[in-house]
Write a protein that holds these residues in place. Structure first.
Motif, PDB file in Angstrom:
ATOM      1  N   MET A   1      -0.210  -2.314  -7.940  1.00 43.66           N
ATOM      2  CA  MET A   1       0.165  -1.214  -8.822  1.00 43.66           C
ATOM      3  C   MET A   1       0.788  -0.062  -8.028  1.00 43.66           C
ATOM      4  SD  MET A   1      -0.360  -2.347 -11.772  1.00 43.66           S
ATOM      5  CE  MET A   1      -0.107  -0.876 -12.753  1.00 43.66           C
ATOM      6  N   ILE A   2       0.313   0.113  -6.800  1.00 43.55           N
ATOM      7  CA  ILE A   2       0.913   1.131  -5.929  1.00 43.55           C
ATOM      8  C   ILE A   2       2.343   0.730  -5.581  1.00 43.55           C
ATOM      9  CG2 ILE A   2       0.832   2.095  -3.586  1.00 43.55           C
ATOM     10  CD1 ILE A   2      -2.261   2.087  -3.969  1.00 43.55           C
ATOM     11  N   LEU A   3       2.545  -0.564  -5.323  1.00 47.96           N
ATOM     12  CA  LEU A   3       3.896  -1.062  -5.066  1.00 47.96           C
ATOM     13  C   LEU A   3       4.803  -0.785  -6.260  1.00 47.96           C
ATOM     14  CD1 LEU A   3       4.794  -4.463  -3.443  1.00 47.96           C
ATOM     15  CD2 LEU A   3       5.974  -3.729  -5.496  1.00 47.96           C
ATOM     16  N   LEU A   4       4.303  -1.040  -7.482  1.00 51.53           N
ATOM     17  CA  LEU A   4       5.071  -0.774  -8.701  1.00 51.53           C
ATOM     18  C   LEU A   4       5.382   0.713  -8.831  1.00 51.53           C
ATOM     19  CD1 LEU A   4       6.273  -1.545 -11.457  1.00 51.53           C
ATOM     20  CD2 LEU A   4       3.959  -1.340 -12.434  1.00 51.53           C
ATOM     21  N   GLY A   5       4.380   1.554  -8.556  1.00 50.06           N
ATOM     22  CA  GLY A   5       4.592   2.998  -8.645  1.00 50.06           C
ATOM     23  C   GLY A   5       5.678   3.459  -7.689  1.00 50.06           C
ATOM     24  N   TYR A   6       5.684   2.903  -6.479  1.00 49.46           N
ATOM     25  CA  TYR A   6       6.688   3.310  -5.493  1.00 49.46           C
ATOM     26  C   TYR A   6       8.088   2.833  -5.892  1.00 49.46           C
ATOM     27  CZ  TYR A   6       8.890   4.225  -1.005  1.00 49.46           C
ATOM     28  OH  TYR A   6       9.718   4.706  -0.029  1.00 49.46           O
ATOM     29  N   VAL A   7       8.173   1.635  -6.480  1.00 51.33           N
ATOM     30  CA  VAL A   7       9.468   1.157  -6.981  1.00 51.33           C
ATOM     31  C   VAL A   7      10.010   2.115  -8.039  1.00 51.33           C
ATOM     32  CG1 VAL A   7      10.588  -0.662  -8.354  1.00 51.33           C
ATOM     33  CG2 VAL A   7       9.092  -1.280  -6.446  1.00 51.33           C
ATOM     34  N   LEU A   8       9.141   2.556  -8.962  1.00 49.84           N
ATOM     35  CA  LEU A   8       9.563   3.504  -9.997  1.00 49.84           C
ATOM     36  C   LEU A   8      10.010   4.828  -9.382  1.00 49.84           C
ATOM     37  CD1 LEU A   8       6.818   2.860 -12.714  1.00 49.84           C
ATOM     38  CD2 LEU A   8       9.275   2.414 -12.946  1.00 49.84           C
ATOM     39  N   VAL A   9       9.280   5.293  -8.364  1.00 51.50           N
ATOM     40  CA  VAL A   9       9.655   6.533  -7.684  1.00 51.50           C
ATOM     41  C   VAL A   9      11.067   6.411  -7.096  1.00 51.50           C
ATOM     42  CG1 VAL A   9       9.191   7.990  -5.662  1.00 51.50           C
ATOM     43  CG2 VAL A   9       7.324   7.333  -7.179  1.00 51.50           C
ATOM     44  N   MET A  10      11.371   5.271  -6.480  1.00 49.30           N
ATOM     45  CA  MET A  10      12.663   5.081  -5.828  1.00 49.30           C
ATOM     46  C   MET A  10      13.796   4.832  -6.816  1.00 49.30           C
ATOM     47  SD  MET A  10      12.186   5.756  -2.749  1.00 49.30           S
ATOM     48  CE  MET A  10      13.801   5.282  -2.131  1.00 49.30           C
ATOM     49  N   LEU A  11      13.465   4.504  -8.060  1.00 50.12           N
ATOM     50  CA  LEU A  11      14.499   4.410  -9.092  1.00 50.12           C
ATOM     51  C   LEU A  11      15.127   5.782  -9.349  1.00 50.12           C
ATOM     52  CD1 LEU A  11      12.846   1.997 -11.691  1.00 50.12           C
ATOM     53  CD2 LEU A  11      14.909   1.550 -10.360  1.00 50.12           C
ATOM     54  N   GLY A  12      14.338   6.837  -9.104  1.00 50.92           N
ATOM     55  CA  GLY A  12      14.844   8.202  -9.308  1.00 50.92           C
ATOM     56  C   GLY A  12      16.085   8.495  -8.481  1.00 50.92           C
ATOM     57  N   PRO A  13      15.995   8.434  -7.150  1.00 54.95           N
ATOM     58  CA  PRO A  13      17.191   8.678  -6.339  1.00 54.95           C
ATOM     59  C   PRO A  13      18.254   7.605  -6.521  1.00 54.95           C
ATOM     60  CG  PRO A  13      15.354   7.941  -4.958  1.00 54.95           C
ATOM     61  CD  PRO A  13      14.790   8.259  -6.308  1.00 54.95           C
TER      62      PRO A  13
END
Length: 457
Positions: free
Chosen positions: A353-365
């Motif tokens: 779930m942390i991996l998923l959260g980080y993927v979502l964060v990187m979708l921003g930039p």
């Protein structure tokens, strides 16, 4: 000059982009090497951090010169100087086993990166077709946004084998970049005999030296940090006062009078703070709380970094086709969901779930960061583009240092050696709570910037 796509344009962007990428990648790759280097050189944390701090200081001192350097020298001259400096720094770090020499190599790399960072964007802004500007700026931002996220993975994979390889392997990349640059880079605007205003350079250099040292001292000495920050503020006042009085300022600060430009800049910098802050917290969190090895901690961040890299040009294409609003809404929404997910799950430490959260964060930039810079620079005149580019690239370095310092301070405050894993999880949760606030401010800034931009049309 007629702007048209050509092989040489692509190759010149690749050459300058690879040079900037290597410089930014090394910055965060060093974070995972610190325990190994501390043991080898028998130094403490405060000393080893100078490998990054000294590098950042040199970059921050040189990037404000980019507007002057662009007027005074050709892009190829600047590229050759930057690439050779960076290669020399890499060679020193590849073969040395002495801390002082390693630090010298990092400082020389800083000179190269400080010159190289703005070159790619200058080429894109001057030579790329207007209708393709979003796409190319997306590629450009991919370099500066994704490289910090890839750094821990790259460093983690190599540090347990031989930390010298972190520098040595990049020599191959730089050889390719240097060859491409020599062949492809061309000059489209004439240079002119310009004189450097040393008092302005010295004062703006003191601003960034004070800010970076002040931020780095926050977790160790609040009083020393305040001294550095006061020096930075006084130097900034001197710089602004002088810039308003002289005919040819080092950086044309009148660009800040444009509200749309300034608000886009704030949004861009907050993206960087969040990116670098997350890339700093998660490797330590995964190792301490989840007992993951440095290599695996780096690999777990790789999907997020890869997603950001893939989507940056795609986000640029969306900008060219639809304008900034669609990719901005998608990117900001994804980043908000990502930091909320990381905040909510920090205590439970579920790796996937942390991996998923980080993927979502990187979708921003991936969707929005490059477009924010493109749209921000579109709010000022073509004549002011070099100054606007210098502002974006200079402050991006500070934003990276700020993101790292804030994350480090919040984590250090929460950590307790008696309950190291649980207190580290609490510290990470506090960092992500702050990031939620940053995403909200980012969203408000960008939406207001778009509103002012529409009013000025």
């Amino acid at each position: 000059m007629q702007r048209k796509l050509s092989l040489k344009l692509y190759l010149s962007i690749i050459a300058t982009g690879l040079t900037a990428f290597c410089g930014v990648l090394i910055e965060t790759a060093m974070n995972v090497t610190y325990p190994t280097l501390m043991a080898q050189f028998n130094v403490n944390t405060a000393t080893i951090q100078w490998l990054t701090t000294a590098y950042l200081l040199v970059v921050a001192i040189f990037v404000p010169l980019s507007s002057f350097l662009k007027r005074r020298f050709t892009i190829k001259q600047l590229f050759v100087s930057a690439a050779l400096l960076f290669i020399v720094g890499l060679l020193i770090c590849t073969f040395t086993n002495h801390f002082a020499t390693l630090l010298l190599g990092r400082i020389i790399q800083g000179f190269g990166t400080g010159i190289a960072l703005p070159l790619m964007f200058n080429i894109i802004l001057e030579q790329a077709p207007i209708e393709k500007l979003g796409f190319f700026m997306g590629i450009g931002t991919l370099v500066t946004a994704v490289a910090p996220a890839l750094g821990p993975t790259y460093g983690g994979l190599l540090v347990e084998t031989n930390w010298h390889l972190i520098f040595g392997l990049l020599l191959v990349v730089m050889a390719v970049a240097f060859t491409l640059g020599i062949y492809a880079i061309k000059q489209v605007t004439p240079t002119k005999k310009d004189h450097l205003d040393f008092p302005s350079w010295f004062s703006i250099a003191l601003v960034f030296v004070g800010l970076i040292l002040g931020l780095n001292s926050l977790s160790t000495s609040l009083s020393l940090s305040l001294v550095y920050l006061v020096i930075a503020v006084i130097s900034l006042i001197i710089f602004i006062s002088r810039s308003l009085k002289i005919t040819h300022p080092l950086i044309n600060i009148s660009v800040f009078k444009n509200k749309a430009f300034t608000l886009h800049l704030i949004s861009f910098l907050l993206f960087q703070v969040i990116n670098v802050g997350a890339a700093f917290v998660l490797p330590s969190y995964l190792q301490i709380v989840n007992h993951v090895s440095p290599v695996n901690a780096g690999l777990l961040l790789l999907p997020g970094a890869a997603v950001g890299a893939i989507l940056a040009p795609f986000g640029g294409r969306m900008y060219d086709a639809f304008g900034i609003r669609k990719p901005a809404y998608i990117g900001l929404s994804c980043q908000f969901l990502g930091v909320v997910l990381l905040f909510a799950l920090a205590a439970t430490a579920n790796i996937w779930m942390i991996l998923l959260g980080y993927v979502l964060v990187m979708l921003g930039p991936g969707f929005t960061m490059g477009n924010t810079m493109t749209n921000g620079l579109a709010q000022i005149s073509q004549k002011e583009n070099a100054d606007g580019n210098a502002v974006f690239n200079t402050l991006q370095q500070f934003a990276g240092a700020f993101g790292t310092s804030i994350a480090s301070l919040v984590m250090a405050i929460a950590q307790n050696k008696a309950y190291y894993a649980s207190s580290t999880a609490t510290g990470a949760q506090n960092v992500f709570l702050i990031m939620i606030i940053f995403v909200v401010i980012n969203t408000v800034s960008l939406l207001l910037g778009l509103k002012f931009a529409e009013k000025s049309e």
